[in-house]
Design a protein around this motif. Sequence first.
Motif, PDB file in Angstrom:
ATOM      1  N   ALA A 141       1.226  -0.788  -0.203  1.00  0.00           N
ATOM      2  CA  ALA A 141       0.034  -0.651  -1.038  1.00  0.00           C
ATOM      3  C   ALA A 141       0.401   0.221  -2.231  1.00  0.00           C
ATOM      4  O   ALA A 141       1.070   1.237  -2.079  1.00  0.00           O
ATOM      5  CB  ALA A 141      -1.101  -0.014  -0.251  1.00  0.00           C
ATOM      6  N   GLU A 142      -0.021  -0.184  -3.395  1.00  0.00           N
ATOM      7  CA  GLU A 142       0.193   0.631  -4.586  1.00  0.00           C
ATOM      8  C   GLU A 142      -0.670   1.886  -4.484  1.00  0.00           C
ATOM      9  O   GLU A 142      -1.755   1.863  -3.890  1.00  0.00           O
ATOM     10  CB  GLU A 142      -0.173  -0.156  -5.847  1.00  0.00           C
ATOM     11  CG  GLU A 142       0.714  -1.357  -6.104  1.00  0.00           C
ATOM     12  CD  GLU A 142       2.157  -0.984  -6.375  1.00  0.00           C
ATOM     13  OE1 GLU A 142       2.384   0.068  -7.019  1.00  0.00           O
ATOM     14  OE2 GLU A 142       3.046  -1.732  -5.955  1.00  0.00           O
ATOM     15  N   LYS A 143      -0.208   2.952  -5.073  1.00  0.00           N
ATOM     16  CA  LYS A 143      -0.937   4.225  -4.996  1.00  0.00           C
ATOM     17  C   LYS A 143      -2.350   4.075  -5.557  1.00  0.00           C
ATOM     18  O   LYS A 143      -3.313   4.584  -4.971  1.00  0.00           O
ATOM     19  CB  LYS A 143      -0.176   5.315  -5.741  1.00  0.00           C
ATOM     20  CG  LYS A 143      -0.861   6.671  -5.659  1.00  0.00           C
ATOM     21  CD  LYS A 143      -0.061   7.763  -6.319  1.00  0.00           C
ATOM     22  CE  LYS A 143      -0.764   9.097  -6.208  1.00  0.00           C
ATOM     23  NZ  LYS A 143       0.016  10.194  -6.785  1.00  0.00           N
ATOM     24  N   GLU A 144      -2.477   3.379  -6.666  1.00  0.00           N
ATOM     25  CA  GLU A 144      -3.796   3.215  -7.276  1.00  0.00           C
ATOM     26  C   GLU A 144      -4.755   2.480  -6.335  1.00  0.00           C
ATOM     27  O   GLU A 144      -5.924   2.849  -6.217  1.00  0.00           O
ATOM     28  CB  GLU A 144      -3.695   2.453  -8.612  1.00  0.00           C
ATOM     29  CG  GLU A 144      -2.922   3.193  -9.686  1.00  0.00           C
ATOM     30  CD  GLU A 144      -1.393   3.086  -9.512  1.00  0.00           C
ATOM     31  OE1 GLU A 144      -0.903   2.136  -8.867  1.00  0.00           O
ATOM     32  OE2 GLU A 144      -0.713   3.989  -9.998  1.00  0.00           O
ATOM     33  N   ASP A 145      -4.256   1.434  -5.667  1.00  0.00           N
ATOM     34  CA  ASP A 145      -5.093   0.702  -4.717  1.00  0.00           C
ATOM     35  C   ASP A 145      -5.491   1.586  -3.540  1.00  0.00           C
ATOM     36  O   ASP A 145      -6.632   1.563  -3.079  1.00  0.00           O
ATOM     37  CB  ASP A 145      -4.361  -0.543  -4.205  1.00  0.00           C
ATOM     38  CG  ASP A 145      -4.088  -1.554  -5.303  1.00  0.00           C
ATOM     39  OD1 ASP A 145      -4.842  -1.571  -6.296  1.00  0.00           O
ATOM     40  OD2 ASP A 145      -3.114  -2.320  -5.161  1.00  0.00           O
ATOM     41  N   PHE A 146      -4.536   2.366  -3.037  1.00  0.00           N
ATOM     42  CA  PHE A 146      -4.813   3.254  -1.913  1.00  0.00           C
ATOM     43  C   PHE A 146      -5.852   4.309  -2.295  1.00  0.00           C
ATOM     44  O   PHE A 146      -6.804   4.561  -1.553  1.00  0.00           O
ATOM     45  CB  PHE A 146      -3.528   3.930  -1.424  1.00  0.00           C
ATOM     46  CG  PHE A 146      -3.761   4.908  -0.315  1.00  0.00           C
ATOM     47  CD1 PHE A 146      -4.034   4.470   0.963  1.00  0.00           C
ATOM     48  CD2 PHE A 146      -3.738   6.267  -0.566  1.00  0.00           C
ATOM     49  CE1 PHE A 146      -4.269   5.374   1.992  1.00  0.00           C
ATOM     50  CE2 PHE A 146      -3.976   7.185   0.446  1.00  0.00           C
ATOM     51  CZ  PHE A 146      -4.238   6.728   1.730  1.00  0.00           C
TER      52      PHE A 146
END
Length: 93
Positions: free
Chosen positions: A25-30
């Motif tokens: 998961a990308e940090k922004e999505d998380f």
Amino acid sequence: MDSFFDGCHSDFVIQAIKKTEVLVAEKEDFMHFVYESPENTSLYINILEGLVKQQLDREQDLLQDSLKSDMSVFLRETLSYSKLFPINILPTI
């Protein structure tokens, strides 16, 4: 985990010991997931608090082990000196 916070490559690696599926998961999505509900935010904060507590406990263990080791060396050296010098001629503090 360090790379998650500072955005740099990590020195750590993970090695699977059996067949494993890795999800990314990308940090922004998380972070969007974390802040989309109060329950998620609370869970995230509890996890971070747990990690900090584990780190503090580990640091305390390291300090205690170091103090025990230092005291052991001190006592061993003190006992070896007391064999060389009678107690009544050792200076008092």
